[in-house]
Design a protein around this motif. Structure first.
Motif, PDB file in Angstrom:
ATOM      1  N   TYR A   1       0.925  -1.347   0.131  1.00 21.56           N
ATOM      2  CA  TYR A   1       0.097  -0.010  -0.098  1.00 21.56           C
ATOM      3  C   TYR A   1       0.917   1.257  -0.132  1.00 21.56           C
TER       4      TYR A   1
ATOM      5  N   VAL B   1       1.938   4.968   1.209  1.00 19.09           N
ATOM      6  CA  VAL B   1       1.643   5.617   2.423  1.00 19.09           C
ATOM      7  C   VAL B   1       2.030   7.139   2.030  1.00 19.09           C
TER       8      VAL B   1
ATOM      9  N   ASP C   1       0.000   9.477   2.076  1.00 19.85           N
ATOM     10  CA  ASP C   1      -0.770  10.210   3.002  1.00 19.85           C
ATOM     11  C   ASP C   1      -0.341  10.362   4.449  1.00 19.85           C
TER      12      ASP C   1
ATOM     13  N   LYS D   1      -0.656   8.147   6.600  1.00 24.56           N
ATOM     14  CA  LYS D   1      -1.382   7.169   7.415  1.00 24.56           C
ATOM     15  C   LYS D   1      -0.843   5.612   7.492  1.00 24.56           C
TER      16      LYS D   1
ATOM     17  N   ASP E   1      -1.835   3.756  10.501  1.00 21.46           N
ATOM     18  CA  ASP E   1      -2.512   3.126  11.507  1.00 21.46           C
ATOM     19  C   ASP E   1      -3.091   1.949  10.851  1.00 21.46           C
TER      20      ASP E   1
ATOM     21  N   VAL F   1      -6.355   0.694  11.081  1.00 20.03           N
ATOM     22  CA  VAL F   1      -7.550   0.768  10.166  1.00 20.03           C
ATOM     23  C   VAL F   1      -7.363   1.502   8.859  1.00 20.03           C
ATOM     24  N   SER F   2      -6.554   2.397   8.650  1.00 19.98           N
ATOM     25  CA  SER F   2      -6.457   3.026   7.401  1.00 19.98           C
ATOM     26  C   SER F   2      -5.657   1.860   6.597  1.00 19.98           C
ATOM     27  N   VAL F   3      -4.503   1.125   7.129  1.00 16.54           N
ATOM     28  CA  VAL F   3      -3.979   0.102   6.168  1.00 16.54           C
ATOM     29  C   VAL F   3      -5.003  -0.925   5.914  1.00 16.54           C
TER      30      VAL F   3
ATOM     31  N   ASN G   1      -8.092  -0.428   5.278  1.00 19.39           N
ATOM     32  CA  ASN G   1      -8.987   0.258   4.046  1.00 19.39           C
ATOM     33  C   ASN G   1      -7.998   0.212   2.904  1.00 19.39           C
ATOM     34  N   LYS G   2      -6.641   0.427   2.718  1.00 12.45           N
ATOM     35  CA  LYS G   2      -5.936   0.758   1.744  1.00 12.45           C
ATOM     36  C   LYS G   2      -5.721  -0.546   1.243  1.00 12.45           C
TER      37      LYS G   2
ATOM     38  N   GLU H   1      -8.270  -2.596  15.285  1.00 10.50           N
ATOM     39  CA  GLU H   1      -9.279  -1.686  15.934  1.00 10.50           C
ATOM     40  C   GLU H   1      -9.388  -1.637  17.725  1.00 10.50           C
TER      41      GLU H   1
END
Length: 158
Positions: free
Chosen positions: A24, A26, A28, A30, A32, A34-36, A38-39, A68
């Motif tokens: 993914y 990085v 942006d 992010k 964390d 949860v962001s990962v 989503n990515k 989470e």
């Protein structure tokens, strides 16, 4: 791909463990969990983060918990058989594990530390953990992760 393999991947390869790699961006900033999740297009329940803790006597324990959730330090200490533990300061992460924050894999640390995976992982067939580098995640069978890291399952997250 061989040039860009992480230590975690090389260990899985040497043990002939099947895994899938996700990368993914990085850009942006992010990193964390949860962001990962989503990515890489995966549900956060499958994606686990690796937290490294230290006791007052300088013993290190590794906890692998859903992105989470939060590590319950009291529960974690009890499971580890210690009176107290706290998260390892980020500045000490690389020296102790060989990994950086956001790229800390439970597989292939400098030493084999006692590792505990959150009990909820037993409801999954596959688990996703850091590949040992920011931007790389590995999906593998939960039992393969338990065997590779010589870990045990226990309730340590809240």
């Amino acid at each position: 791909m061989s040039g860009s393999k992480t230590n975690a991947m090389r260990i899985l390869d040497s043990k002939k463990v099947q895994y899938q790699t996700f990368s993914y961006e990085v850009t942006d900033g992010k990193i964390d969990g949860v962001s990962v999740a989503n990515k890489i297009g995966k549900v956060p329940e499958m994606v686990f983060k690796t937290l490294v803790s230290i006791t007052p006597s300088k013993s290190i324990y590794v906890f692998v918990i859903p992105v989470e959730k939060e590590l319950d330090l009291k529960l974690a200490a009890k499971v580890a058989g210690e009176k107290k533990l706290e998260l390892l300061p980020v500045k000490d992460l690389l020296t102790n594990t060989g990994y950086v924050r956001g790229g800390c894999s439970p597989i292939g640390m400098k030493k084999q530390f006692p590792t505990i995976i959150e009990q909820s992982a037993d409801r999954l067939t596959e688990i996703i953990v850091s590949g040992g580098k920011i931007g790389i995640q590995l999906q593998l069978n939960v039992n393969d992760l338990i065997q590779t890291t010589r870990s045990k399952l226990a309730k340590v997250a809240k």
